[in-house]
Design a protein around this motif. Structure first.
Motif, short mmCIF file in Angstrom:
data_model
loop_
_atom_site.label_atom_id
_atom_site.label_comp_id
_atom_site.label_asym_id
_atom_site.label_seq_id
_atom_site.Cartn_x
_atom_site.Cartn_y
_atom_site.Cartn_z
N ARG A 238 0.83 -1.21 0.00
CA ARG A 238 0.00 0.00 0.00
C ARG A 238 0.87 1.26 0.00
O ARG A 238 0.50 2.28 -0.59
CB ARG A 238 -0.94 0.00 1.21
CG ARG A 238 -2.03 -1.07 1.11
CD ARG A 238 -3.06 -0.93 2.21
NE ARG A 238 -4.02 -2.02 2.22
CZ ARG A 238 -5.09 -2.10 1.43
NH1 ARG A 238 -5.31 -1.12 0.56
NH2 ARG A 238 -5.92 -3.13 1.51
N LYS A 239 2.02 1.19 0.65
CA LYS A 239 2.97 2.31 0.60
C LYS A 239 3.43 2.58 -0.84
O LYS A 239 3.73 3.72 -1.20
CB LYS A 239 4.18 2.03 1.48
CG LYS A 239 3.93 2.09 2.97
CD LYS A 239 5.22 1.81 3.73
CE LYS A 239 4.99 1.81 5.23
NZ LYS A 239 6.26 1.48 5.96
N LEU A 240 3.49 1.52 -1.62
CA LEU A 240 3.89 1.64 -3.03
C LEU A 240 2.71 1.97 -3.92
O LEU A 240 2.82 1.94 -5.15
CB LEU A 240 4.53 0.33 -3.49
CG LEU A 240 5.80 -0.11 -2.75
CD1 LEU A 240 6.26 -1.48 -3.24
CD2 LEU A 240 6.91 0.91 -2.93
N GLU A 241 1.55 2.24 -3.29
CA GLU A 241 0.32 2.62 -3.99
C GLU A 241 -0.27 1.47 -4.80
O GLU A 241 -0.91 1.68 -5.84
CB GLU A 241 0.55 3.85 -4.87
CG GLU A 241 0.99 5.08 -4.08
CD GLU A 241 1.21 6.29 -4.97
OE1 GLU A 241 0.74 6.26 -6.13
OE2 GLU A 241 1.84 7.25 -4.52
N VAL A 242 -0.05 0.25 -4.32
CA VAL A 242 -0.72 -0.91 -4.91
C VAL A 242 -2.06 -1.09 -4.21
O VAL A 242 -2.13 -1.08 -2.98
CB VAL A 242 0.14 -2.18 -4.75
CG1 VAL A 242 -0.63 -3.40 -5.25
CG2 VAL A 242 1.45 -2.03 -5.50
N ARG A 243 -3.11 -1.25 -4.97
CA ARG A 243 -4.44 -1.49 -4.41
C ARG A 243 -4.54 -2.97 -4.06
O ARG A 243 -4.38 -3.83 -4.92
CB ARG A 243 -5.51 -1.10 -5.43
CG ARG A 243 -6.95 -1.30 -4.95
CD ARG A 243 -7.90 -1.09 -6.12
NE ARG A 243 -9.29 -1.29 -5.75
CZ ARG A 243 -10.26 -1.50 -6.65
NH1 ARG A 243 -9.97 -1.52 -7.96
NH2 ARG A 243 -11.50 -1.66 -6.26
N VAL A 244 -4.80 -3.28 -2.80
CA VAL A 244 -4.87 -4.66 -2.33
C VAL A 244 -6.30 -4.98 -1.93
O VAL A 244 -6.89 -4.30 -1.09
CB VAL A 244 -3.91 -4.90 -1.14
CG1 VAL A 244 -4.02 -6.33 -0.65
CG2 VAL A 244 -2.47 -4.58 -1.54
N LEU A 245 -6.84 -6.06 -2.51
CA LEU A 245 -8.19 -6.52 -2.18
C LEU A 245 -8.08 -7.93 -1.61
O LEU A 245 -7.72 -8.87 -2.33
CB LEU A 245 -9.07 -6.53 -3.43
CG LEU A 245 -9.27 -5.20 -4.17
CD1 LEU A 245 -10.12 -5.41 -5.41
CD2 LEU A 245 -9.89 -4.17 -3.25
N THR A 246 -8.37 -8.09 -0.33
CA THR A 246 -8.39 -9.43 0.28
C THR A 246 -9.83 -9.86 0.50
O THR A 246 -10.75 -9.04 0.54
CB THR A 246 -7.63 -9.42 1.62
OG1 THR A 246 -8.19 -8.41 2.47
CG2 THR A 246 -6.15 -9.14 1.41
N GLY A 247 -10.04 -11.17 0.64
CA GLY A 247 -11.40 -11.69 0.76
C GLY A 247 -12.22 -11.46 -0.47
O GLY A 247 -13.44 -11.35 -0.41
N CYS A 248 -11.56 -11.42 -1.63
CA CYS A 248 -12.23 -11.10 -2.90
C CYS A 248 -11.99 -12.24 -3.88
O CYS A 248 -10.84 -12.60 -4.17
CB CYS A 248 -11.69 -9.79 -3.46
SG CYS A 248 -12.41 -9.29 -5.04
N THR A 249 -13.05 -12.82 -4.41
CA THR A 249 -12.95 -13.94 -5.34
C THR A 249 -13.35 -13.50 -6.73
O THR A 249 -14.38 -12.83 -6.91
CB THR A 249 -13.87 -15.10 -4.88
OG1 THR A 249 -13.50 -15.49 -3.56
CG2 THR A 249 -13.73 -16.29 -5.82
N VAL A 250 -12.54 -13.86 -7.72
CA VAL A 250 -12.83 -13.52 -9.11
C VAL A 250 -13.74 -14.59 -9.70
O VAL A 250 -13.45 -15.78 -9.65
CB VAL A 250 -11.52 -13.41 -9.92
CG1 VAL A 250 -11.83 -13.22 -11.40
CG2 VAL A 250 -10.68 -12.26 -9.40
N ALA A 251 -14.84 -14.15 -10.29
CA ALA A 251 -15.83 -15.07 -10.87
C ALA A 251 -15.67 -15.22 -12.37
O ALA A 251 -16.08 -16.23 -12.95
CB ALA A 251 -17.24 -14.61 -10.54
N GLU A 252 -15.08 -14.20 -13.02
CA GLU A 252 -14.95 -14.24 -14.47
C GLU A 252 -13.89 -13.26 -14.93
O GLU A 252 -13.68 -12.21 -14.31
CB GLU A 252 -16.30 -13.90 -15.12
CG GLU A 252 -16.29 -13.97 -16.64
CD GLU A 252 -17.64 -13.57 -17.24
OE1 GLU A 252 -17.72 -13.53 -18.49
OE2 GLU A 252 -18.58 -13.31 -16.46
N ALA A 253 -13.19 -13.61 -16.00
CA ALA A 253 -12.24 -12.70 -16.64
C ALA A 253 -12.78 -12.31 -18.00
O ALA A 253 -13.32 -13.15 -18.74
CB ALA A 253 -10.88 -13.37 -16.79
N THR A 254 -12.65 -11.02 -18.35
CA THR A 254 -13.12 -10.53 -19.65
C THR A 254 -11.96 -9.85 -20.38
O THR A 254 -10.85 -9.77 -19.86
CB THR A 254 -14.27 -9.53 -19.46
OG1 THR A 254 -13.77 -8.35 -18.78
CG2 THR A 254 -15.39 -10.13 -18.62
#
Length: 435
Positions: A238-254
């Protein structure tokens, strides 16, 4: 003469072929032939060169030039007493003790070498693993994987093309989404930040032109490490300005992003899938060898297949419960340890001695955050109990892992020479590969 065929030149397979080749041949490392039955060692791999898999994220960003740091199998085989065959395993005939190799083709699909058969007395399968898409729709069509040097180089070219668009103001933003908060995802995120900074030194790319989103389905990053280290890695990213999403599941890629199970859309020009691993699918149809749900070959504690006493499996493609009941994880250090026991057991079989069971010893885990820091722990025989390390000390320990891999393959003297040459190159070459 016994014939030992090793399929897969990763960390475990290359180490095993090198050590067996030295054992059975006269080489600079061995001044005289050992008093042992002779054997011919053959290594099969679909690539011409080897690079340590934990470094693929650096190849992808350009921090590591694979053309300089990779090992050529043919040259290495010549100097270490084994034979190298370029090819891919296509079929196994256990009754005849023969493997079938697929034809070798060039980039245009023209056949260079026809299909071949290789006879074996002992077969060692160390084919490694692939990313597990968990049957998520659209992943294979729209996501990039980092399972091989070829895929990492392809990602690097894609990244340079997108940087060119930023440089010429064809695009204002580069959005990259990485699925999987394990070591690969965390390390790639940090390396991408560093790559953007380096590109800014040579061009006119601003840091805020790069948006990185790291997605992890679990409650914290680095699920293989203690939660505190995962939280610390998240804080550093986060210090490097990376957005981190935990507890998040990907259902589809487009074609333009990712869709989560909650229905949220994450826009991304480049989508990287680094969530979970499994063995290659074709292992499930390999002449009746028993596999688990991840296509890993089931082996006994001595690393022999449960179905065939002439076939060993090790590394990520092996489903192994070791001598003390531990499930062996799919990690480079496990593959290297298994290679040592496989070497002993192959010699024991040839010489008519009892085999010994494998016991996995966890040396700890280290994760690099590029030039910024590192996190991890050391354990087992390296320290008494468990030692958590971070910062520069962890970074130094992380870099030493690669030196240990080089030493296992080349010996310490040549490994140190390679290290010194690498340090010298930093003074004459840019820190980022630009082509």
């Amino acid at each position: 003469m016994k014939k030992i065929v090793i399929v897969g030149g990763g960390a475990g397979g290359l180490q095993l072929a090198t050590r067996l080749g030295r054992y059975f041949s006269f080489t600079p490392y061995l001044k005289r032939r050992r008093k042992s039955p002779a054997a011919q060692v053959t290594l099969v791999d679909k690539n011409r060169t080897h690079i340590w898999k934990p470094l693929l994220h650096q190849v992808a960003t350009g921090a590591l030039d694979s053309s300089l740091d990779s090992l050529n199998y043919q040259v290495h085989a010549r100097s270490h007493g084994f034979i190298f065959q370029l090819g891919s395993l296509q079929k196994l005939d256990r009754e005849r003790r023969v493997i079938h190799l697929a034809p070798v083709e060039d980039d245009k699909g023209q056949q260079l070498v026809p299909a071949r058969e290789l006879e074996y007395d002992y077969l060692v399968l160390c084919i490694g693993s692939r990313s597990n898409d968990f049957h998520t729709p659209g992943v294979h069509e729209h996501c990039v994987f980092l399972d091989s040097s070829v895929q990492a180089q392809r990602f690097h070219r894609l990244l340079l093309d997108r940087f060119l668009q930023l440089e010429t103001h064809t695009e204002k933003k580069l959005q990259i989404a990485i699925v999987g908060g394990g070591a690969t995802g965390v390390e790639l995120s940090a390396e991408l930040v560093e790559a953007c900074r380096q590109m800014g030194n040579y061009g006119h790319i601003r840091r805020n032109a790069l948006d990185i989103t790291l997605i992890e389905a679990g409650p914290h990053l680095l699920p293989a490490l203690p939660p505190r280290l995962g939280k610390n890695a998240e804080r550093e990213l986060r210090k490097l300005e990376v957005r981190v999403l935990t507890g998040c599941t990907v259902a589809e890629a487009t074609a333009d992003g990712l869709i989560t199970q909650n229905g949220d859309k994450i826009a991304a020009t480049i989508r990287v899938w680094a969530a979970g691993v499994k063995a290659p699918d074709f292992l499930a149809q390999l002449d009746g060898l028993t596999v688990n749900r991840l296509n890993q070959i089931k082996v006994k504690p001595d690393l022999l297949s449960v179905d065939d006493d002439s076939i060993f499996a090790l590394g990520d493609c092996a489903d192994c419960i070791d001598a003390v009941g531990q499930k062996v994880p799919p990690r480079a250090q496990a593959a290297q340890q298994m290679a040592g026991v496989a070497e002993y057991n192959l010699l024991a079989k040839i010489e008519g001695r009892p085999l010994k069971p494998f016991r996995y010893r966890d040396r700890g885990s280290l994760v690099s955050l590029s030039q910024h820091t590192a996190v991890g722990n050391l354990m087992g025989t390296l320290v008494k109990g468990r030692l958590t390390i971070e910062g520069r000390i962890a970074g130094l320990a992380y870099r030493s892992l690669y030196r240990m891999h080089l030493a296992a393959v080349h010996g310490w003297s040549k490994a140190m020479l390679i290290y010194l040459v690498g340090k010298a190159n930093r003074f004459v070459k840019p820190p980022l590969k630009m082509h």
